[in-house]
Scaffold this active site. Structure first.
Site, PDB file in Angstrom:
ATOM      1  N   TYR A 190       0.432  -3.888  12.221  1.00 46.39           N
ATOM      2  CA  TYR A 190       0.308  -2.470  11.891  1.00 46.39           C
ATOM      3  C   TYR A 190       1.067  -1.589  12.874  1.00 46.39           C
ATOM      4  O   TYR A 190       1.767  -0.651  12.480  1.00 46.39           O
ATOM      5  CB  TYR A 190      -1.171  -2.064  11.776  1.00 46.39           C
ATOM      6  CG  TYR A 190      -1.794  -2.642  10.514  1.00 46.39           C
ATOM      7  CD1 TYR A 190      -1.989  -4.016  10.388  1.00 46.39           C
ATOM      8  CD2 TYR A 190      -2.130  -1.851   9.435  1.00 46.39           C
ATOM      9  CE1 TYR A 190      -2.508  -4.573   9.229  1.00 46.39           C
ATOM     10  CE2 TYR A 190      -2.662  -2.394   8.275  1.00 46.39           C
ATOM     11  CZ  TYR A 190      -2.840  -3.759   8.177  1.00 46.39           C
ATOM     12  OH  TYR A 190      -3.339  -4.301   7.026  1.00 46.39           O
ATOM     13  N   ASN A 237     -10.315  -2.854   2.308  1.00 44.72           N
ATOM     14  CA  ASN A 237      -9.958  -2.909   0.887  1.00 44.72           C
ATOM     15  C   ASN A 237     -11.205  -2.726   0.035  1.00 44.72           C
ATOM     16  O   ASN A 237     -12.322  -2.722   0.554  1.00 44.72           O
ATOM     17  CB  ASN A 237      -9.347  -4.280   0.554  1.00 44.72           C
ATOM     18  CG  ASN A 237      -7.864  -4.369   0.916  1.00 44.72           C
ATOM     19  OD1 ASN A 237      -7.215  -3.363   1.159  1.00 44.72           O
ATOM     20  ND2 ASN A 237      -7.347  -5.578   0.943  1.00 44.72           N
ATOM     21  N   HIS A 294       0.832  -1.223   0.000  1.00 49.20           N
ATOM     22  CA  HIS A 294       0.000   0.000   0.000  1.00 49.20           C
ATOM     23  C   HIS A 294       0.859   1.264   0.000  1.00 49.20           C
ATOM     24  O   HIS A 294       0.486   2.285   0.572  1.00 49.20           O
ATOM     25  CB  HIS A 294      -0.952   0.033   1.199  1.00 49.20           C
ATOM     26  CG  HIS A 294      -1.954  -1.085   1.208  1.00 49.20           C
ATOM     27  ND1 HIS A 294      -3.214  -0.967   0.686  1.00 49.20           N
ATOM     28  CD2 HIS A 294      -1.860  -2.363   1.669  1.00 49.20           C
ATOM     29  CE1 HIS A 294      -3.867  -2.122   0.830  1.00 49.20           C
ATOM     30  NE2 HIS A 294      -3.063  -2.978   1.420  1.00 49.20           N
TER      31      HIS A 294
HETATM   32 FE1  HDE Z   1      -2.615  -4.741   5.437  1.00 47.22          FE
HETATM   33  N1  HDE Z   1      -0.818  -3.926   5.941  1.00 47.22           N
HETATM   34  N2  HDE Z   1      -1.986  -6.526   6.116  1.00 47.22           N
HETATM   35  N3  HDE Z   1      -4.346  -5.630   4.824  1.00 47.22           N
HETATM   36  N4  HDE Z   1      -3.258  -2.996   4.764  1.00 47.22           N
HETATM   37  C1  HDE Z   1      -0.463  -2.651   5.757  1.00 47.22           C
HETATM   38  O1  HDE Z   1       0.619  -1.287   7.294  1.00 47.22           O
HETATM   39  C2  HDE Z   1      -0.900  -6.726   6.897  1.00 47.22           C
HETATM   40  C3  HDE Z   1      -4.692  -6.918   4.969  1.00 47.22           C
HETATM   41  C4  HDE Z   1      -4.507  -2.709   4.319  1.00 47.22           C
HETATM   42  O2  HDE Z   1      -3.375   3.520   3.788  1.00 47.22           O
HETATM   43  C5  HDE Z   1       0.844  -2.312   6.381  1.00 47.22           C
HETATM   44  O3  HDE Z   1       0.965   0.935   7.494  1.00 47.22           O
HETATM   45  C6  HDE Z   1      -0.851  -8.085   7.320  1.00 47.22           C
HETATM   46  C7  HDE Z   1      -6.091  -7.128   4.728  1.00 47.22           C
HETATM   47  C8  HDE Z   1      -4.578  -1.328   3.931  1.00 47.22           C
HETATM   48  O4  HDE Z   1      -1.759   3.389   5.248  1.00 47.22           O
HETATM   49  C9  HDE Z   1       1.234  -3.603   7.088  1.00 47.22           C
HETATM   50  C10 HDE Z   1      -1.944  -8.694   6.765  1.00 47.22           C
HETATM   51  C11 HDE Z   1      -6.570  -5.890   4.415  1.00 47.22           C
HETATM   52  C12 HDE Z   1      -3.321  -0.806   4.194  1.00 47.22           C
HETATM   53  C13 HDE Z   1       0.104  -4.526   6.727  1.00 47.22           C
HETATM   54  C14 HDE Z   1      -2.645  -7.714   6.019  1.00 47.22           C
HETATM   55  C15 HDE Z   1      -5.466  -4.970   4.478  1.00 47.22           C
HETATM   56  C16 HDE Z   1      -2.520  -1.872   4.720  1.00 47.22           C
HETATM   57  C17 HDE Z   1       1.869  -1.757   5.445  1.00 47.22           C
HETATM   58  C18 HDE Z   1      -2.357 -10.156   6.861  1.00 47.22           C
HETATM   59  C19 HDE Z   1      -7.999  -5.520   4.040  1.00 47.22           C
HETATM   60  C20 HDE Z   1      -2.841   0.609   3.922  1.00 47.22           C
HETATM   61  C21 HDE Z   1       2.051  -0.318   5.841  1.00 47.22           C
HETATM   62  C22 HDE Z   1      -2.496 -10.628   8.171  1.00 47.22           C
HETATM   63  C23 HDE Z   1      -8.951  -5.737   5.103  1.00 47.22           C
HETATM   64  C24 HDE Z   1      -3.160   1.538   5.028  1.00 47.22           C
HETATM   65  C25 HDE Z   1       1.170  -0.115   6.937  1.00 47.22           C
HETATM   66  C26 HDE Z   1      -2.730   2.938   4.657  1.00 47.22           C
HETATM   67  C27 HDE Z   1      -1.198  -1.717   5.125  1.00 47.22           C
HETATM   68  C28 HDE Z   1       0.034  -5.769   7.184  1.00 47.22           C
HETATM   69  C29 HDE Z   1      -3.800  -8.011   5.255  1.00 47.22           C
HETATM   70  C30 HDE Z   1      -5.635  -3.591   4.183  1.00 47.22           C
HETATM   71  C31 HDE Z   1       2.587  -4.176   6.728  1.00 47.22           C
HETATM   72  C32 HDE Z   1       0.217  -8.694   8.197  1.00 47.22           C
HETATM   73  C33 HDE Z   1      -6.863  -8.444   4.833  1.00 47.22           C
HETATM   74  C34 HDE Z   1      -5.780  -0.588   3.351  1.00 47.22           C
HETATM   75  O5  HDE Z   1       1.288  -3.445   8.464  1.00 47.22           O
END
Ligand code: HDE
Length: 707
Positions: free
Chosen positions: A375, A161, A88
């Site tokens: 996060y 998402n 992202h």
């Molecule tokens: Fe994320 N995800 N994600 N994700 N995600 C990040 O956090 C993570 C997942 C989502 O505009 C990171 O600040 C793991 C699902 C959005 O700043 C990080 C898992 C969904 C955004 C991270 C998921 C998301 C992130 C990268 C699986 C939809 C952007 C930078 C367990 C429900 C937020 C950050 C923004 C961002 C980890 C799966 C949505 C690395 C470990 C499912 C919208 O922390």
């Protein structure tokens, strides 16, 4: 050199003036402080006398280390970047508010849901997932839809998402998924796309991804605009009311302007024409006062529903179809303000799924549980200090107090002598205290189990909902899914990976499998993968899953590109413009030169784009209104032939005047003029064009095109 610069006493040598850029008629290019312009200072506040030249031993001599202003300026510049988000990375944010339609007190004690009409400030960041920060907006990718609610009981982050399911069921696979999706490590390409071996190798080995694969190969991953896409909380969450009763909930965002996506070939071309297409669209809409709006929908259910539903509600690869559990629309989100500074706000905003408020709680979804660790951890890495919550975009807008202190960049350490609790200092010195009545309490769900690494049997059905999604699409959309699979897998170098991926498709839809196998020219017979659990054959199609079936009622918020030349008929243009604007849509003029055109009545019509800079992929519909001679000239201009060729191939509605015919002939579309072409010159023509545009595309045209 301008007179005022002299008057303000700036002393420059002849060589400085010779090297400066003071050309044109536009006035000042160099001003000094005074007359309302603040003084430029160092970070420490020392006024700077000269910001053009470093301190040297003689005009041609070596630069002196003593130049604290130079050193500070360069030092700060050197540290301007922070690590981009691992996923992202490319995002765009805006401020706004959330407003509930009704009190939800019966199901949640969350303060923001108590009073109808009361506004809670929000910050929303949209993003792509796989691409790096500088990648293009129209990559085929999931879009992030992250909302930070600044409530009176703290910040609640709903980090969702634009797709309601996810690739994997357990957080432990997330690093593998992201490694496989992003650039391959030895070559650092391709970026911002999944059309490569590593991604499909991993995915084809992960049957649990198949439902998500159907979504990502659908038009959902090439939205026309953030404004026209849905958002989903994905996981099951809990709402808890003041009596401590829990209700499960799935969150949805429904765009007021309906759903809309682009066509793949269009996406590819938009990326070249305007890689910032989505951010520009959001920025322009907000600046124009056309504030994008979504409704918050909730699917509420109890334990009994969860126990009887065909799939596990803790499995993030599953949805609960709206037809099985209707969505209740409980409020609206409006984005009405762009950021003042991209870095300070959009880049530094730190969403954390673990940011919840009293009345909203987690479920045991193993993906959500993993995210709750990830996060917070990622923000510390990205923003460099546990004090990232002190940055204004992340700080709560309600009172907050605790005994946490120090660390890098501490902005508000606790005041006074006491920094621990319990203490006996009393009011007011003793500091904050717990609130047993109103503070956050986890729902006291009884938990018991064997310590074990195991996937629940209830997560084992990987194909049923993939199939349900596929059969819920219109024929056109099914074709797009097949085309996308063929496109992506054709970029995969290893045949075995292509074959392995296709082997999942018979479990979803046999015709799809045959079509993709044919499109890939597979020589070996497709052998279906053995499912971990026999798919359900009787799931009904869900209309809510199609983009086309959930398009807009009106053309509002869309854009028409009007191609003009010198001598264009002003009345026809004005008539069209008025009708489109009355619909709430925008007209943008494209002309042979950016200086605009002289219309038939001798008046100037201003242009927004020069042909070539404003290809038709940037518009939802087009009008080609040249004068006689202009039409002949356009026929010789490849950018103009591309303009109409693409508009046709992308199934757009095309308004025209007869003088456009030479251009259509040159573009090879004159013989194919179908119901999507509307001849202007009568008010009926204009009205029927606008009415057609509400349908967005002439999908029937696609049947005759071989892509
Ligand atoms: Fe994320 N995800 N994600 N994700 N995600 C990040 O956090 C993570 C997942 C989502 O505009 C990171 O600040 C793991 C699902 C959005 O700043 C990080 C898992 C969904 C955004 C991270 C998921 C998301 C992130 C990268 C699986 C939809 C952007 C930078 C367990 C429900 C937020 C950050 C923004 C961002 C980890 C799966 C949505 C690395 C470990 C499912 C919208 O922390």
């Amino acid at each position: 050199m301008s007179t005022s610069r002299r008057a303000q006493g700036t002393v420059k040598k002849a060589t400085d003036v010779a090297n400066s850029n003071e050309v044109g008629t536009g006035g000042e290019t160099h001003q000094t402080a005074g007359e309302g312009m603040p003084a430029l200072t160092t970070q420490h506040g020392t006024p700077v006398a000269d910001d053009q030249n470093s301190l040297k031993a003689g005009a041609r001599g070596p630069t002196l280390l003593e130049d604290f202003h130079l050193r500070e300026k360069i030092f700060h510049f050197d540290h301007e970047r922070i690590p981009e988000r691992v996923v992202h990375a490319r995002g765009f944010g805006a401020h706004g508010f959330f407003e509930p339609y009704e009190s939800l007190a019966s199901v949640t004690s969350a303060d923001l849901f108590q009073r109808a009409g009361e506004q809670t400030p929000v910050f929303v960041r949209f993003s792509t997932v796989a691409g790096n920060k500088g990648s293009a907006d129209l990559a085929r990718d999931v879009r992030g839809f992250a909302v930070k609610f600044y409530t009176q009981q703290g910040n609640w982050d709903l980090v969702g998402n634009n797709i309601p399911v996810f690739f994997i069921q357990d957080a432990i696979k997330f690093p593998d998924l992201v490694h496989a999706a992003k650039q391959e490590p030895d070559r650092d390409f391709p970026q911002a796309q999944t059309a490569h071996d590593n991604f499909w190798d991993f995915i084809s080995l992960m049957p649990e991804s198949m439902h998500m694969v159907m979504w990502i190969m659908s038009d959902r991953t090439i939205p026309r605009s953030f404004r026209f896409m849905e958002g989903f909380g994905v996981h099951t969450f809990r709402l808890v009311n003041s009596q401590g009763e829990s209700t499960f909930v799935k969150f949805h965002w429904k765009p007021k302007l309906g759903l809309q996506s682009v066509i793949w070939d269009e996406a590819v071309k938009i990326n070249g024409a305007d890689p910032d297409f989505h951010r520009r669209d959001l920025w322009n809409a907000i600046q124009a006062g056309e504030f994008p709006e979504w409704e918050l929908g909730v699917q509420l259910f109890d334990q009994e529903f969860a126990d009887t539903f065909a799939f596990d509600v803790l499995d993030a690869t599953k949805i609960i179809p709206e037809e099985d559990l209707p969505i209740r629309r409980v409020g609206r989100l409006v984005l009405n303000r762009c950021v003042d500074n991209f870095f300070a706000e959009t880049e530094q905003v730190a969403f954390c799924t673990n940011n919840v408020v009293p009345g909203i709680d987690f479920s045991d979804d193993p993906l959500l549980q993993g995210r709750n660790f990830s996060y917070l951890d990622t923000q510390i890495k990205r923003l460099g200090s546990p004090n990232f919550t002190h940055i204004p975009i992340n700080a709560p807008k309600c009172p907050f107090a605790n005994f946490q202190q120090d660390g890098h960049m501490a902005m508000h350490n606790p005041k006074g002598r006491v920094n621990y609790e319990p203490n006996s200092w009393g009011v007011p010195d003793g500091g904050p205290r717990e609130s047993p009545q109103t503070g956050f309490k986890s729902f006291p769900e009884p938990v018991q189990g064997t310590k074990i690494r195991q996937r629940s049997e209830t997560f084992a059905d990987h194909y049923s909902q993939a199939r349900q999604f596929y059969i819920s699409q219109t024929k056109t959309e099914q074709g797009h899914i097949a085309d996308a699979l063929i496109f992506e897998l054709s970029k995969v170098e290893r045949l075995a990976i292509r074959e392995r991926m296709v082997s999942h498709l018979p479990n979803i839809d046999t015709k799809l499998a045959v079509r993709v196998a044919k499109g890939l020219g597979l020589r070996n017979k497709v052998v279906a993968a053995v499912p971990a659990k026999e798919p359900l054959a009787d799931l009904k199609p869900s209309k809510a899953l199609s983009v086309i079936l959930n398009g807009p009622q009106v053309f509002a918020g869309r854009k028409v590109g009007v191609l003009l030349t010198d001598g264009s008929d002003r009345l026809i243009f004005e008539d069209l413009k008025a009708a489109i604007e009355a619909e709430g849509a925008i007209v943008e003029v494209i002309a042979p030169a950016i200086g605009g055109v002289t219309a038939d009545d001798g008046s100037l019509i201003e242009a927004k784009q020069k042909i070539g800079g404003g290809p038709s992929v940037l518009y939802d519909a087009v009008a080609v209104l040249p004068a006689e001679a202009g039409g002949q000239l356009l026929a010789k201009n490849p950018a103009a032939t591309d303009f109409v060729c693409d508009a046709f191939a992308h199934l757009k509605f095309i308004a025209y005047v007869d003088a456009a015919m030479p251009l259509f002939e040159k573009a090879g579309i004159a013989g194919d003029m179908d119901d999507g072409f509307v001849r202007l010159g009568t008010s009926k023509g204009t009205n029927s064009f606008v009415a057609m545009c509400r349908k967005l595309r002439l999908w029937e045209r696609e049947k005759d095109l071989v892509r």
